[in-house]
Each structure stands twice: as structure tokens, then as C-alpha cells.
Motif scaffolding. Structure first.
Motif, PDB file in Angstrom:
ATOM      1  N   GLY A   8      23.200  33.728   4.987  1.00 41.85           N
ATOM      2  CA  GLY A   8      24.392  33.213   4.333  1.00 41.85           C
ATOM      3  C   GLY A   8      24.198  31.747   4.018  1.00 41.85           C
ATOM      4  N   ARG A   9      25.076  31.244   3.172  1.00 42.65           N
ATOM      5  CA  ARG A   9      25.001  29.827   2.830  1.00 42.65           C
ATOM      6  C   ARG A   9      25.326  28.996   4.057  1.00 42.65           C
TER       7      ARG A   9
ATOM      8  N   LEU B 173      12.615  27.222  10.702  1.00 39.86           N
ATOM      9  CA  LEU B 173      11.668  26.647   9.749  1.00 39.86           C
ATOM     10  C   LEU B 173      12.315  25.627   8.816  1.00 39.86           C
ATOM     11  N   ALA B 174      13.641  25.444   8.966  1.00 41.54           N
ATOM     12  CA  ALA B 174      14.372  24.655   7.970  1.00 41.54           C
ATOM     13  C   ALA B 174      13.879  23.219   7.872  1.00 41.54           C
ATOM     14  N   SER B 175      13.409  22.659   8.997  1.00 40.77           N
ATOM     15  CA  SER B 175      13.034  21.235   8.951  1.00 40.77           C
ATOM     16  C   SER B 175      11.563  21.059   8.586  1.00 40.77           C
ATOM     17  N   LEU B 176      10.898  22.141   8.194  1.00 43.37           N
ATOM     18  CA  LEU B 176       9.457  22.047   7.941  1.00 43.37           C
ATOM     19  C   LEU B 176       9.148  22.159   6.452  1.00 43.37           C
TER      20      LEU B 176
ATOM     21  N   SER C 137      17.353  31.218   3.704  1.00 39.74           N
ATOM     22  CA  SER C 137      16.225  31.278   2.789  1.00 39.74           C
ATOM     23  C   SER C 137      15.872  32.727   2.462  1.00 39.74           C
ATOM     24  N   VAL C 138      15.976  33.090   1.190  1.00 35.28           N
ATOM     25  CA  VAL C 138      15.669  34.460   0.772  1.00 35.28           C
ATOM     26  C   VAL C 138      14.201  34.812   1.028  1.00 35.28           C
ATOM     27  N   PRO C 139      13.256  33.920   0.713  1.00 38.77           N
ATOM     28  CA  PRO C 139      11.866  34.296   0.977  1.00 38.77           C
ATOM     29  C   PRO C 139      11.606  34.617   2.455  1.00 38.77           C
ATOM     30  N   GLU C 140      12.178  33.823   3.360  1.00 45.91           N
ATOM     31  CA  GLU C 140      11.970  34.090   4.784  1.00 45.91           C
ATOM     32  C   GLU C 140      12.513  35.460   5.171  1.00 45.91           C
TER      33      GLU C 140
ATOM     34  N   MET D  26      22.335  34.970  -3.039  1.00 41.55           N
ATOM     35  CA  MET D  26      20.929  34.672  -2.792  1.00 41.55           C
ATOM     36  C   MET D  26      20.424  33.578  -3.719  1.00 41.55           C
ATOM     37  N   GLY D  27      21.167  33.282  -4.730  1.00 39.16           N
ATOM     38  CA  GLY D  27      20.686  32.306  -5.689  1.00 39.16           C
ATOM     39  C   GLY D  27      20.017  33.043  -6.819  1.00 39.16           C
TER      40      GLY D  27
END
Lengths: 374, 231
Positions: A31-32, A160-163, A192-195, A230-231
Motif C-alpha cells: 500500500g501507499r 530495503l527502502a533506505s537502500l 514497491s511493486v517490483p519487490e 501500483m502506479g
């Protein structure tokens, strides 16, 4: 293995009312930001006590506000990998990793110290302090620390958000290994959709504090209704694939999907490996007849099953190819020129290079159709 | 000239004993108070904060007089202590310990509180998810992280206790060998003719002790900070 979560909690003017059930594998809370994902995992971990709620893991009640049951965090045996790592700065990496072992009864232990260090590739860091580690190293140590406490469930809040992209690519395979090799159920928060496309066994879509959808990723990814969430750029289909052959000269790998074969940039994995491949809707070209003289290497025969809303200049077309859904995003004009309508056979054309490394993940489970739909 | 007389040595030794006990005994309470003030929101928090800081602002003689009223042999607490435990504080060196501890308490709490506020509570949450209960979390995470502040606070309190004068002399008077600490001894010496050289020697001792305490506090805090530094 099952996780049941029902949480009702008010935070300022925002209400979270989320109920879902999930099973083994990796459950992604998607989610956002501000959708209430972290609140949900904090309630599962016991760091937040919701006004009303019930959380059970494997049949054991961790929280039941009606019956007045609140198990404190340190007795829940739920590992938590935080976004910022939260390594203890005054302890060495070895001491950080060993921290949870101290408090764990022996019968609960799984995975030896050496195995975990090996799995995460952090053997060379053991004597260092967290302050001297890179972001990716910190996160791997944080994962190891949570694992070595032998949790029955692992929570990961945007680990993984801070990487940056390179560090993300470094950690993703480790998370896949946790899911497949350790068989540890994981509740994974991400926007993140890719994750999610790469990792999830089950996806729980949260919007404004409510569960919008819950199901296997391939079905949710192919749902045009969820595209706004998802964007526009990330929406697409998720296919189960198997490595058929490698072409070392052109550095390509041939995959088998239910609808045919795909050439993608070389995947470093043995022949026969099960993979999941994400194909973005905007990368798919539709052709009414088998195309000739095209540079694109992939052409899958497919049938139109559904055409999205026509009020925009761009239209999402849902196709079925073999057992899989594929999404294509085309202009309204192309739709008209090709006279597309449900039932009509087409050819879905895909450039090999449109499938990037981060769109391909290892997967033993997706081929079985996911699990835990509820 | 530089040689301390036996009486002066007695005052120095007594001061160190009083200040040492005052620091040691108030340290656990100081840590608890700092944690309470830094971490908890409760009714009366501002009141407790004010109470802790009061000795810093009140004239020391007022603090001493209040101690005398409360802990004197006829005071409500003093008589209770004497009847139940046989402990007498007024005009004893133990009373000096109490007076010094109370006067030094605000400095100790302030130093520790700053350290507690610098600790990220998220680290303690992380320890909880790893199976540590509150006590273990405190022992393995919070305490090591606030250690520089605790040491700095203790040394500061020790130095303050060494120099405490007004409250001590009001509560326990200035009895040589029992309650006459360095400041009381200096005060007594300058009251008599020919006492200046003795007063000067004790003054030098005071300055040396205070300076050493400050330097030690800085050095230890820096050492600990480097050990746990984010590097």
C-alpha cells in the motif's frame, strides 16, 4: 502455518480496520505510505496495542482485546527487521547477532549461528561495530539477528527502502532464501511493486487503513483495478517460468512459460530453476498477425479476455496466454485499429531487454498457484 | 607550608568519605529518577522535576534547616528512624551524607537525564522483539548506552558533595572528626587568628579535587563514548 490478523485502531483522525489471514511463505502488506502497513505489523509484534484486535499465529493467541489477552513483545517469538536496521551501536556484529539467542529456550532454536552467517554472507563483519557497516551490510546483520532469535514469524518493515538499487539487488536473494530454504513465514511491508512481484506468495493490499484485496500476486498484479495503487508504470503481469536453456554467446536465457517461450537477459541459475518473471503492461506490444522483421525476440500467442476503461487515451488490455494472464497497455487508437475485443487472438510482443534483473526472482511456489487466498 | 596537619587530613578524609557515600547511595535513585523524568508521562511529573531541582535554587541554609526539621531527633522522620532502626542523622557524619546527597542530586539527575534522552527508544523496542524483557533491555541496552552520562553525573555529584557547605553545616554542624568537611574546616580556620595558612592549604586541596573530578568526568565520558561510538 497460519497468521490471522484483525485490527481496529484509531490514530488521530485515521482509522485502521484491517482483517486478513495468510499462510506460509511471504505475505506482502502492500500500500501507499500512510495506508497503515506499519501499524499492522507493530500490532502483530506487540509494539502497539490496538484499541480492538485479535492476532493469532499458528493457532496461538498473541492478542485478543475482547478476552484481555496481550502477550508482551518479548514473549511473542516474532522477529522484526526494521526499516532502519536498529542495530545496537555499542555491541559488535557478533554480539548483535547473538543477542536474541540469550533469551531463547533451546528447544525453539533453529538454524545455527554459522549457517545463518553463511547464508547472509556476513562472516567477515563479525568483529566490526554497526557504525562502520554499509546500509546493505547493516540490513543483512539485522536480518541475521532477527533469524537467530528463532522466531515463528518474521516481520520486515520496508527493509530495503533506505537502500539504493545495487544494495537492494544484493539483499533480495537472501530474502528469497529465507522464504524457500528456511520455510519461515514472513510478513513483509512494502510499497514497491517490483519487490512484491519478486518476493510475495500472498499479497494483502491496504488502502486507507482497509484491506482492499488479498490473494496470490499473479492474480492481483494482473488486476487493472489495482493499477492506480501500483502506479501506472509498474503495473503488469507475473508469470511462473522455468529455465530451459542458456545462450552464452548472446548472453540470453530461454524460459518456458505456460504460453510459450521467452528469451531474457542471461539469468545466473541452473537449467530447470523455477523463476517468476514480471512483465510490465507498458512493455507489451500487441500484434494482430505474427510479426516479421522485428527486433523483439519474444512473441507469445494470446487471446484478449478483457478490455479496460475507454475514458482514457490509454487502455489496459488483459490477455490470456497459456494459463497466465498478461497485461498490455496500448493507446485507444491502437485498440480501434486492431479492432480488439474479448475472444480475439493476438500476439503479445515483448523486448527481451524490457525484463530487467530485478524483474526476475527465484521461486519454488508460484508455479503451484500461490497459497493462502482468503 | 604544604604539609597538611593531622586535623586537616581528618577533614579531607571525612570529605572524601561523605562525598563517596553520598554519590554511591544516590546513584540508583538518580538513574531511576532520570529515567522517570525522561521517559514517562505521568501526573505530577513537573512537580517531581521541581522537587529534584529545588536544592539547586533554594538557599542551602534553607535546605539544611528543612533537613533538621524533618530528620532531626525530634523531627517526624528523624524520630521514626531512631525508634525503628536506631539511626541518628543529626550531627553525625551520616547526616552529612544525606545533606550532600540531596544537594548534589539535581546535578546528577540532569546529567543522566540528558543521556537517557539521547537513547533511541526504538533500540529498546528492537531488544524486546528479540526476547529481552524490560529488565534485560535496561541492563544490556539502556544502561550501557547511558553509561557516559551516568559516570559524568556521578563525578559531578561527587565534586559537588565535596564542596557542600551551607546545608551540611546547618544540619550537622561542624564537629571536627565527625561532621567537619573541608569547607566547614576552611570556614572554621578563617574564623581564628593564624588559621590562614591552613585555610589556604585546604583551599588548594579543594581546587585540586574539583579540577581532577571535572577532568576525570570528561575523560571517562569520552572514553566510553568512543567505545560505543557509531563507527
Amino acid at each position: 502455518m497460519s497468521i490471522d490478523v484483525a485490527i481496529n485502531h484509531r490514530l488521530g483522525g485515521f482509522t485502521i480496520d484491517a482483517t486478513f489471514r495468510s499462510g506460509a511463505g511471504l505475505t506482502a502488506l502492500f500500500g501507499r505510505s500512510g495506508a497503515g502497513k506499519t501499524t499492522v505489523v507493530n500490532a502483530v509484534a506487540g509494539l502497539l496495542r490496538p484499541e480492538q484486535g485479535r492476532v493469532t499465529v499458528d493457532g496461538q493467541v498473541l492478542l485478543d482485546t475482547q478476552r484481555g489477552i496481550v502477550v508482551p513483545p518479548h514473549r511473542r517469538r516474532i522477529g522484526y527487521v526494521f526499516q532502519e536496521g536498529r542495530l545496537f551501536p555499542h555491541l559488535s556484529v557478533r554480539q548483535n547477532l547473538g543477542f536474541g539467542r540469550w533469551f531463547q529456550r533451546h528447544q525453539h532454536r533453529f538454524g545455527s549461528f554459522a549457517d545463518t552467517v553463511e547464508l547472509l554472507g556476513i562472516g567477515h563483519l563479525l568483529e566490526r561495530r554497526p557504525g562502520s557497516l554499509s546500509g546493505g551490510e547493516k540490513q543483512r546483520v539485522a536480518i541475521g539477528r532477527a533469524l537467530l532469535a528463532s522466531p515463528r514469524l518474521l516481520l520486515m518493515d520496508e527493509p530495503l527502502a533506505s537502500l539504493d538499487e545495487a544494495r537492494k539487488a544484493e539483499i533480495l536473494p537472501y530474502i528469497e532464501r529465507l522464504r524457500d530454504a528456511f520455510g519461515l513465514p514472513i510478513l513483509y511491508v512494502s510499497h514497491s511493486v517490483p519487490e512484491i512481484a519478486r518476493l510475495a506468495t500472498t499479497v494483502v493490499v491496504l488502502a486507507d487503513g482497509r484491506v482492499e484485496r488479498c490473494g496470490p500476486p499473479a492474480a492481483l498484479m494482473a488486476d487493472p483495478d489495482l493499477f492506480p495503487l501500483m502506479g501506472r508504470h509498474e503495473g503488469g503481469a507475473l508469470l511462473a517460468a522455468r529455465i530451459l536453456a542458456h545462450d552464452p554467446i548472446d548472453e540470453l536465457t530461454e524460459l518456458e512459460v505456460t504460453g510459450g517461450r521467452l528469451w531474457v537477459p542471461l539469468v545466473e541459475a541452473p537449467i530447470g530453476t523455477q523463476l517468476r518473471v514480471r512483465i510490465r503492461a507498458r512493455d507489451v506490444i500487441l500484434a494482430a498477425a505474427p510479426p516479421v522483421g522485428l527486433s523483439a525476440l519474444n512473441c507469445l500467442p494470446a487471446t484478449v479476455v478483457e478490455i479496460g476503461a475507454l475514458d482514457q487515451p490509454i487502455v489496459d488490455v488483459k490477455l490470456v496466454s497459456g494459463d497466465d494472464f498478461i497485461l498490455a497497455r496500448i493507446t485507444r487508437r491502437s485498440l480501434r485499429v486492431l479492432a480488439l475485443e474479448p475472444g480475439r487472438p493476438v500476439h503479445a510482443v515483448l523486448k527481451s531487454i524490457a525484463v530487467g534483473r530485478r524483474d526476475i526472482g527465484r521461486d519454488e511456489h508460484l508455479a503451484e498457484g500461490g497459497s493462502g487466498k482468503d | 607550608m604544604l604539609q597538611l596537619s593531622p586535623e586537616e587530613w581528618t577533614a579531607v578524609a571525612l570529605s572524601i568519605r561523605v562525598a563517596g557515600w553520598a554519590t554511591l547511595l544516590s546513584l540508583p535513585l538518580g538513574i531511576a529518577t532520570a529515567l522517570l523524568l525522561a521517559r514517562r508521562r505521568f501526573w505530577g511529573r513537573e512537580l517531581l522535576n521541581g522537587l529534584v531541582h529545588l536544592p539547586l535554587i533554594l538557599p542551602p541554609v534553607v535546605t539544611g534547616y528543612m533537613l533538621l526539621l524533618l530528620f532531626g531527633r525530634r523531627g517526624p522522620i528523624g524520630s521514626l528512624l531512631e525508634e525503628t532502626f536506631g539511626i541518628v542523622l543529626a550531627f553525625r557524619w551520616t547526616g552529612a551524607v544525606l545533606a550532600c546527597a540531596i544537594m548534589a542530586f539535581p546535578l546528577m539527575v540532569r546529567a543522566i537525564r540528558l543521556a537517557v534522552e539521547a537513547v533511541d527508544p526504538k533500540l529498546e523496542q528492537a531488544a524486546g522483539t528479540l526476547g529481552a524483557n524490560r529488565l534485560w533491555t535496561f541492563a544490556t541496552i539502556t544502561l550501557p548506552l547511558i553509561l557516559p552520562g551516568v559516570i559524568a553525573g556521578a563525578i559531578l555529584a561527587f565534586a559537588k558533595a565535596m564542596g557542600e557547605f551551607g546545608a551540611t553545616i546547618t544540619f550537622v554542624s561542624s564537629i571536627p572528626g565527625e561532621t567537619q568537611t573541608i569547607p566547614s574546616a576552611i570556614y572554621a580556620l578563617i574564623q581564628v587568628p593564624g588559621g590562614e595558612s591552613g585555610a589556604l592549604r585546604l583551599t588548594a586541596v579543594s581546587i585540586a579535587v574539583a579540577m581532577a573530578a571535572l577532568l576525570a568526568s570528561e575523560a571517562v565520558a569520552r572514553l566510553v563514548a568512543r567505545r560505543i561510538a557509531d563507527r
